[in-house]
Write an enzyme that holds these catalytic residues in place. Structure first.
Site, short mmCIF file in Angstrom:
data_model
loop_
_atom_site.label_atom_id
_atom_site.label_comp_id
_atom_site.label_asym_id
_atom_site.label_seq_id
_atom_site.Cartn_x
_atom_site.Cartn_y
_atom_site.Cartn_z
NE ARG A 135 17.53 -15.22 43.88
CZ ARG A 135 18.48 -14.83 43.26
NH1 ARG A 135 18.21 -14.74 41.86
NH2 ARG A 135 19.81 -14.45 43.69
CD GLU A 151 36.13 -13.63 46.41
OE1 GLU A 151 35.06 -13.86 46.62
OE2 GLU A 151 37.10 -14.14 46.38
#
Ligand code: AMP
Length: 189
Positions: free
Chosen positions: A73, A110
């Site tokens: 994007r 993460e």
């Protein structure tokens, strides 16, 4: 960075107009993530123009010679901004997509890790660069992109995002470089 973008952005309800075209999609791409979908914004010519006007304004007078856009994007906003500013566009891509020799950087998420690539000859030493993406979350992607830019001897002058999830504190990973984000959201917003 030019501060005139603040006037442009906050004037005449522009901010609210664009905010209304960011769609929240809960639990995408996985449970617990509130995905900020910019598709309605892109589909609305007025909103897209407002966003490009504000971001382009923030980029004038910053010694910026190229826009580096992050897949995928970041390509949409980055390429349009580069065209407006009359400077080149450099894509940073997921592994295996760029055809010529690449520099590569891996960074931890993460859970797991990610890799990004940029063509080895994309930038020249001493160039000033703006890094553009649709959204700043934890900052890992933008920080890794900055590493690719730095490895080629170019300098990051500005980060520009449409959306910032400020509760994830991505800014803290990006050092002293100016950061423009048009819409900031807290947890669950
Ligand atoms: P980060 O490295 O955590 O800052 O993640 C930034 C990248 O992941 C950007 O390229 C975003 O497009 C994407 N991203 C992360 N979180 C979201 C979210 N909640 N909604 C939409 N895109 C996201």
């Amino acid at each position: 960075m030019s501060d005139k973008y603040q006037d442009l952005w906050h004037g005449s309800g522009r901010r609210q107009y664009v905010d209304g075209l960011i769609r929240n999609v809960p639990d995408f791409p996985e449970p617990g993530i509130l995905f900020k979908d910019i598709s309605p914004l892109l589909g609305d010519a007025k909103a897209f123009q407002i966003v490009l006007d504000a971001l382009a304004e923030s980029m004038w007078a910053g010694g910026i010679d190229a826009v580096v856009g992050i897949e995928s994007r970041g390509f949409i906003f980055g390429a349009a901004l580069a065209s407006r500013l009359g400077i080149g566009f450099v894509p940073v891509r997921k592994p295996g997509k760029l055809p010529a020799a690449v520099d590569r950087v891996s960074y931890t998420l993460e859970y797991g890790s990610n890799t990004l690539e940029m063509h080895k000859d994309a930038l020249r030493k001493g160039m000033g660069v703006a890094i553009v993406d649709d959204l700043l979350a934890t900052g890992g992607t933008a920080a890794a992109t900055a590493q690719l830019v730095g490895n080629q001897g170019a300098k990051v002058k500005l980060y520009a995002f449409v959306v910032e999830l400020s509760f994830l504190k991505g800014r803290e990973k990006l050092g002293d470089v100016p950061i423009v984000s048009l819409l900031e959201y807290g947890a669950g917003e």
